[in-house]
Design a protein around this motif. Structure first.
Motif, PDB file in Angstrom:
ATOM      1  N   ILE A   1     -51.204 -10.073   5.185  1.00 40.17           N
ATOM      2  CA  ILE A   1     -52.837 -10.416   6.119  1.00 40.17           C
ATOM      3  C   ILE A   1     -53.336 -11.810   5.733  1.00 40.17           C
ATOM      4  O   ILE A   1     -54.301 -12.369   6.314  1.00 40.17           O
ATOM      5  N   GLY A   2     -53.419 -11.926   4.231  1.00 38.07           N
ATOM      6  CA  GLY A   2     -53.914 -12.949   3.752  1.00 38.07           C
ATOM      7  C   GLY A   2     -53.424 -14.356   4.287  1.00 38.07           C
ATOM      8  O   GLY A   2     -54.575 -15.306   4.331  1.00 38.07           O
ATOM      9  N   THR A   3     -52.492 -14.644   4.653  1.00 38.77           N
ATOM     10  CA  THR A   3     -52.053 -15.777   5.169  1.00 38.77           C
ATOM     11  C   THR A   3     -52.768 -16.033   6.750  1.00 38.77           C
ATOM     12  O   THR A   3     -52.917 -17.037   7.182  1.00 38.77           O
ATOM     13  N   ILE A   4     -53.030 -15.049   7.214  1.00 41.42           N
ATOM     14  CA  ILE A   4     -53.476 -15.070   8.512  1.00 41.42           C
ATOM     15  C   ILE A   4     -55.109 -14.849   8.699  1.00 41.42           C
ATOM     16  O   ILE A   4     -55.574 -15.980   9.141  1.00 41.42           O
ATOM     17  N   ILE A   5     -55.756 -14.103   8.062  1.00 45.55           N
ATOM     18  CA  ILE A   5     -57.199 -13.965   8.304  1.00 45.55           C
ATOM     19  C   ILE A   5     -58.351 -14.150   6.921  1.00 45.55           C
ATOM     20  O   ILE A   5     -59.062 -13.802   6.908  1.00 45.55           O
TER      21      ILE A   5
ATOM     22  N   GLY B   1     -57.007 -19.371   5.801  1.00 51.31           N
ATOM     23  CA  GLY B   1     -56.168 -18.486   6.603  1.00 51.31           C
ATOM     24  C   GLY B   1     -55.895 -19.371   7.866  1.00 51.31           C
ATOM     25  O   GLY B   1     -56.807 -20.063   8.439  1.00 51.31           O
ATOM     26  N   LEU B   2     -54.663 -19.085   8.673  1.00 51.93           N
ATOM     27  CA  LEU B   2     -54.251 -19.502   9.723  1.00 51.93           C
ATOM     28  C   LEU B   2     -55.209 -19.237  10.908  1.00 51.93           C
ATOM     29  O   LEU B   2     -55.907 -20.350  11.767  1.00 51.93           O
ATOM     30  N   ALA B   3     -55.438 -17.931  11.020  1.00 51.76           N
ATOM     31  CA  ALA B   3     -56.322 -17.462  12.184  1.00 51.76           C
ATOM     32  C   ALA B   3     -57.421 -16.941  11.556  1.00 51.76           C
ATOM     33  O   ALA B   3     -57.847 -15.725  11.580  1.00 51.76           O
TER      34      ALA B   3
ATOM     35  N   LYS C   1     -59.832 -10.586  12.893  1.00 52.76           N
ATOM     36  CA  LYS C   1     -59.947  -9.576  12.193  1.00 52.76           C
ATOM     37  C   LYS C   1     -58.667  -8.624  12.060  1.00 52.76           C
ATOM     38  O   LYS C   1     -57.889  -8.542  13.084  1.00 52.76           O
ATOM     39  N   GLY C   2     -58.396  -7.988  11.008  1.00 49.04           N
ATOM     40  CA  GLY C   2     -57.187  -7.279  10.863  1.00 49.04           C
ATOM     41  C   GLY C   2     -57.562  -5.557  11.022  1.00 49.04           C
ATOM     42  O   GLY C   2     -58.670  -5.096  10.445  1.00 49.04           O
ATOM     43  N   MET C   3     -56.526  -4.737  11.081  1.00 43.65           N
ATOM     44  CA  MET C   3     -56.846  -3.392  11.249  1.00 43.65           C
ATOM     45  C   MET C   3     -55.368  -2.946  10.861  1.00 43.65           C
ATOM     46  O   MET C   3     -54.344  -3.446  11.297  1.00 43.65           O
ATOM     47  N   TYR C   4     -55.614  -1.864   9.992  1.00 45.28           N
ATOM     48  CA  TYR C   4     -54.440  -1.173   9.497  1.00 45.28           C
ATOM     49  C   TYR C   4     -54.076   0.080  10.369  1.00 45.28           C
ATOM     50  O   TYR C   4     -55.059   0.925  10.423  1.00 45.28           O
ATOM     51  N   ASP C   5     -52.648   0.360  10.592  1.00 46.12           N
ATOM     52  CA  ASP C   5     -52.337   1.592  11.234  1.00 46.12           C
ATOM     53  C   ASP C   5     -50.924   1.607  11.518  1.00 46.12           C
ATOM     54  O   ASP C   5     -50.183   0.775  11.773  1.00 46.12           O
TER      55      ASP C   5
END
Length: 301
Positions: A178-182, A193-195, A199-203
């Motif tokens: 997720i670090g590479t993204i947000i 981060g690319l995006a 925001k990120g969510m885990y499920d």
């Protein structure tokens, strides 16, 4: 009738939008009726609203709509130190070579992920300095009151798959991915981060991530089951796009990425050649940097 309308509005170009060659594993244009879509171009001084109204009211036309061209934003070069530094990798590659390889600066002229929720299949360290404030939370849920406030079938899921408590990373892979993204970007520390606007969510549940508004889902393991296939179809039908790793077995890719509802991603070296263990074959949709990607670790940089 269409020719008459084309003549009335001085259409300068008309062509079917059916030029894509898809592998046998992908759903064809024709099955979705996409072979019936035409692209039209009108003179610059045309009244687009009048043209759309005329074409839309024709019995032979299902819909007519404009194509809006995005207006580029100002150039953006992040000040995160690892973005433009070098020395950690061989051949003097930039430490975050992968953002340069895909020309992220050009993409940032048009979008940075703002307003997008990334549904992730692994826990990530929300307390990491580069991920603070980047976790999507369930604002319709009141934590620790023992009530399903938002009627989504779960009690006290303020942090979705982590319940009442902020997520922590279990194995390290979630934070790295997720670090590479947000990752927080342009903050003068760490990586970019690319995006970074997302925001990120885990499920762990595909369908729950989709129900909670995640439009981009990431799926990193190479196994597949009938259940997974059904859930990814559900995600697709609800407007989500799932990116799936093509596998790390140096073999023809047969992962969930080969489904018509997903995007299958292989990996490349910094020199843009296939990474030795990456899945391969005509079932892949895109290749992305996967060698020595500098990212985050749980608890620190």
């Amino acid at each position: 009738p269409i020719d008459a309308l084309a003549s009335k509005h001085k259409v300068t170009f008309m062509e079917k939008v059916d030029r894509h060659e898809l592998s046998e594993a992908k759903t064809s244009f024709k099955e979705h009726g996409l072979d019936r879509i035409f692209l039209l171009k009108l003179p610059e001084n045309s009244n687009i609203k009048d043209a759309i109204r005329d074409f839309s009211t024709d019995a032979n036309v299902e819909y007519a709509e404009p194509i809006f061209k995005p207006v580029p934003l100002d150039d953006f070069v992040p000040n995160d130190p690892y973005y433009d530094s070098s020395g950690l990798l061989e051949n003097n590659y930039k430490d975050q070579y992968w953002l340069h390889l895909i020309d992220a600066e050009e993409g940032w002229k048009y979008a940075n992920g703002s307003g997008v929720i990334i549904g992730y299949s692994e826990r990530f360290d929300v307390s990491h300095p580069e991920l603070i404030g980047k976790s999507h939370i369930n604002e319709d849920e009141i934590p620790n009151n023992g009530i399903d406030d938002d009627n989504d079938g779960r009690v006290d899921n303020y942090y979705f798959g982590c319940g009442n408590n902020p997520c922590g990373d279990l194995y390290g892979h979630g934070t790295a991915g997720i670090g590479t993204i947000i990752a927080n970007t342009n903050n003068g520390q760490g990586i970019a981060g690319l995006a970074f606007g997302a925001k990120g969510m885990y499920d762990s549940s595909f369908e729950f991530r989709a129900d909670q508004g995640a439009k981009i889902l990431s799926h990193s393991y190479s196994g597949r089951s009938n259940y997974d296939e059904d859930m990814l179809e559900y995600v697709y039908d609800n407007g989500g796009t799932t990116f799936v790793a093509a596998g790390n077995e140096n073999a023809y890719s047969t992962t969930l990425g080969t489904l018509p509802t997903t995007i299958n991603v292989g990996s490349v070296y910094a020199a843009d050649s296939r990474y030795w263990s990456s899945g391969f074959g005509d079932t892949l949709d895109v290749m992305a940097p996967g060698w020595n990607v500098l990212t985050l670790s749980s608890g620190g940089f």
